[in-house]
Design a protein around this motif. Sequence first.
Motif, short mmCIF file in Angstrom:
data_model
loop_
_atom_site.label_atom_id
_atom_site.label_comp_id
_atom_site.label_asym_id
_atom_site.label_seq_id
_atom_site.Cartn_x
_atom_site.Cartn_y
_atom_site.Cartn_z
N ALA A 96 -4.33 0.02 -0.36
CA ALA A 96 -4.30 -0.98 0.71
C ALA A 96 -2.99 -1.76 0.70
O ALA A 96 -2.45 -2.11 1.75
CB ALA A 96 -5.49 -1.94 0.56
N LEU A 97 -2.47 -2.04 -0.49
CA LEU A 97 -1.21 -2.76 -0.60
C LEU A 97 -0.07 -1.97 0.04
O LEU A 97 0.78 -2.53 0.75
CB LEU A 97 -0.91 -3.04 -2.07
CG LEU A 97 0.30 -3.90 -2.42
CD1 LEU A 97 0.02 -4.73 -3.67
CD2 LEU A 97 1.54 -3.05 -2.64
N LEU A 98 -0.05 -0.65 -0.17
CA LEU A 98 0.98 0.18 0.44
C LEU A 98 0.90 0.14 1.96
O LEU A 98 1.92 0.00 2.65
CB LEU A 98 0.83 1.63 -0.05
CG LEU A 98 1.19 1.89 -1.52
CD1 LEU A 98 0.78 3.30 -1.91
CD2 LEU A 98 2.67 1.67 -1.77
N LEU A 99 -0.33 0.25 2.47
CA LEU A 99 -0.50 0.20 3.93
C LEU A 99 -0.12 -1.17 4.49
O LEU A 99 0.53 -1.26 5.54
CB LEU A 99 -1.95 0.53 4.28
CG LEU A 99 -2.42 1.96 3.96
CD1 LEU A 99 -3.91 2.10 4.21
CD2 LEU A 99 -1.63 2.97 4.79
N ALA A 100 -0.51 -2.23 3.78
CA ALA A 100 -0.19 -3.58 4.24
C ALA A 100 1.31 -3.82 4.25
O ALA A 100 1.85 -4.44 5.18
CB ALA A 100 -0.90 -4.61 3.35
N MET A 101 2.00 -3.33 3.21
CA MET A 101 3.45 -3.53 3.15
C MET A 101 4.19 -2.67 4.18
O MET A 101 5.25 -3.06 4.68
CB MET A 101 3.97 -3.23 1.75
CG MET A 101 3.53 -4.27 0.72
SD MET A 101 4.05 -5.97 1.14
CE MET A 101 2.55 -6.61 1.94
N ARG A 149 7.42 -3.15 9.07
CA ARG A 149 7.66 -2.85 10.49
C ARG A 149 7.64 -4.12 11.33
O ARG A 149 8.38 -4.23 12.30
CB ARG A 149 6.58 -1.87 11.00
CG ARG A 149 6.76 -0.45 10.48
CD ARG A 149 5.71 0.47 11.07
NE ARG A 149 5.78 0.52 12.53
CZ ARG A 149 6.58 1.32 13.21
NH1 ARG A 149 7.39 2.14 12.57
NH2 ARG A 149 6.57 1.32 14.53
N HIS A 150 6.79 -5.07 10.96
CA HIS A 150 6.64 -6.28 11.76
C HIS A 150 7.76 -7.28 11.52
O HIS A 150 8.25 -7.91 12.46
CB HIS A 150 5.28 -6.93 11.46
CG HIS A 150 4.92 -8.04 12.39
ND1 HIS A 150 4.51 -7.82 13.69
CD2 HIS A 150 4.90 -9.39 12.21
CE1 HIS A 150 4.26 -8.97 14.27
NE2 HIS A 150 4.49 -9.94 13.40
N TYR A 178 14.51 -9.21 10.06
CA TYR A 178 15.25 -9.86 8.97
C TYR A 178 15.95 -8.85 8.06
O TYR A 178 16.33 -9.18 6.94
CB TYR A 178 14.30 -10.75 8.17
CG TYR A 178 13.66 -11.82 9.03
CD1 TYR A 178 14.41 -12.85 9.56
CD2 TYR A 178 12.30 -11.76 9.34
CE1 TYR A 178 13.83 -13.82 10.36
CE2 TYR A 178 11.70 -12.73 10.14
CZ TYR A 178 12.47 -13.75 10.64
OH TYR A 178 11.89 -14.72 11.44
N ASN A 179 16.11 -7.63 8.55
CA ASN A 179 16.95 -6.63 7.91
C ASN A 179 16.49 -6.22 6.50
O ASN A 179 17.26 -6.25 5.54
CB ASN A 179 18.41 -7.10 7.84
CG ASN A 179 19.37 -5.93 7.74
OD1 ASN A 179 19.35 -5.03 8.57
ND2 ASN A 179 20.17 -5.93 6.70
N PHE A 180 15.21 -5.84 6.37
CA PHE A 180 14.75 -5.19 5.15
C PHE A 180 13.73 -4.13 5.56
O PHE A 180 13.25 -4.12 6.69
CB PHE A 180 14.12 -6.19 4.16
CG PHE A 180 12.93 -6.94 4.69
CD1 PHE A 180 11.66 -6.38 4.64
CD2 PHE A 180 13.07 -8.20 5.23
CE1 PHE A 180 10.55 -7.07 5.12
CE2 PHE A 180 11.96 -8.90 5.71
CZ PHE A 180 10.71 -8.33 5.66
N ASP A 181 13.45 -3.22 4.66
CA ASP A 181 12.52 -2.14 4.99
C ASP A 181 11.42 -2.04 3.93
O ASP A 181 11.36 -2.85 3.00
CB ASP A 181 13.27 -0.81 5.14
CG ASP A 181 14.01 -0.40 3.87
OD1 ASP A 181 13.77 -1.02 2.81
OD2 ASP A 181 14.84 0.53 3.93
N PHE A 182 10.58 -1.03 4.09
CA PHE A 182 9.43 -0.85 3.22
C PHE A 182 9.84 -0.70 1.76
O PHE A 182 9.26 -1.34 0.87
CB PHE A 182 8.64 0.39 3.68
CG PHE A 182 7.53 0.79 2.75
CD1 PHE A 182 6.35 0.07 2.70
CD2 PHE A 182 7.67 1.92 1.94
CE1 PHE A 182 5.31 0.45 1.85
CE2 PHE A 182 6.64 2.30 1.09
CZ PHE A 182 5.47 1.57 1.04
N LEU A 183 10.84 0.12 1.47
CA LEU A 183 11.25 0.33 0.08
C LEU A 183 11.89 -0.91 -0.52
O LEU A 183 11.77 -1.15 -1.72
CB LEU A 183 12.20 1.52 -0.01
CG LEU A 183 11.54 2.91 0.08
CD1 LEU A 183 12.58 4.00 0.00
CD2 LEU A 183 10.49 3.08 -1.02
#
Length: 295
Positions: free
Chosen positions: A111-116, A121-122, A127-132
């Motif tokens: 769930a944490l992976l999906l939430a992040m 994306r949101h 603010y110029n950052f991504d999932f990783l």
Amino acid sequence: MLDTVLAIHWNVNPVIFSIGSLGIRWYSLLFVSGFIIGWYIFKWFMTREGIPVDKVLDPLLYTLLIGTIVGARLGHCIFYQPDYYFGSWQGFLEIFQPWKGGLASHGGAIALLLAMWWFARHYGRRYNFDFLWIMDRLVITVCFAGALIRLGNLFNSEIYGDVTSLPWGVIFERNGEVFPKHPTQIYEALSYTLLGLGLLAAYKFRLEKLYKGEVFGIFLIVLFGMRFLIEFIKEPQVGFEETMAINMGQILSLPFITAGIVLLVWSLVRKAPARAILPEKAKPAPTHFARPLGK
């Protein structure tokens, strides 16, 4: 013969104090403390790399809280006791009552992976950052939060190991145990803490040399690798695990370990910098001066 005299006798009340029928438990206090500590660590990450704390940090905390609790609860219900929770209306309604017990770390991780992913994306594009970028830093805080949660399991006298003759064996008297057992909660808490300290040191002193996804990959390999090994000396959590060669916790750990290996190799090959790369400040337009008139 097991020496029960030298063993640690554990009979701590899991409830700190009660207000009427409401009991405040050590587990709850330690669970919340993990998020508080993580909030301060992540604030330092963002401040260091120029991510606007006032715009991002609080929504991140709320997303983590909701995702972790919902995921951990559903993980327990689906992976460990599906017959009970989906076999009757009473069991189904108890899915929405996490205070009755039953949280699974693997469900919380999914769930944490999906939430992040949703959070990146949101907010990431703005603010110029991504999932990783989030995960490379979030997993450091997860190490310390996970250690505190395992200490909460210790106070609950739950999720411990098989009988042992080692001098640090623990007799969990509240459960009616008479022989010392492996305190696997402490084993996991120590391994998570050491991993967290190592990753935190790497971030502090080697950020410019780290690659995107590298910390996340190491975390998945080491944490779930340790979880896989410690499960060998744990007592079965549910009845159907007694006939399994490897238990459910180990089965669920394997995909995370595999993903960590793939991610680590990918990060070392791609070599994208781990630090947040902020857009350059807009440069003022050049001023054109009229060519001076000749004399």
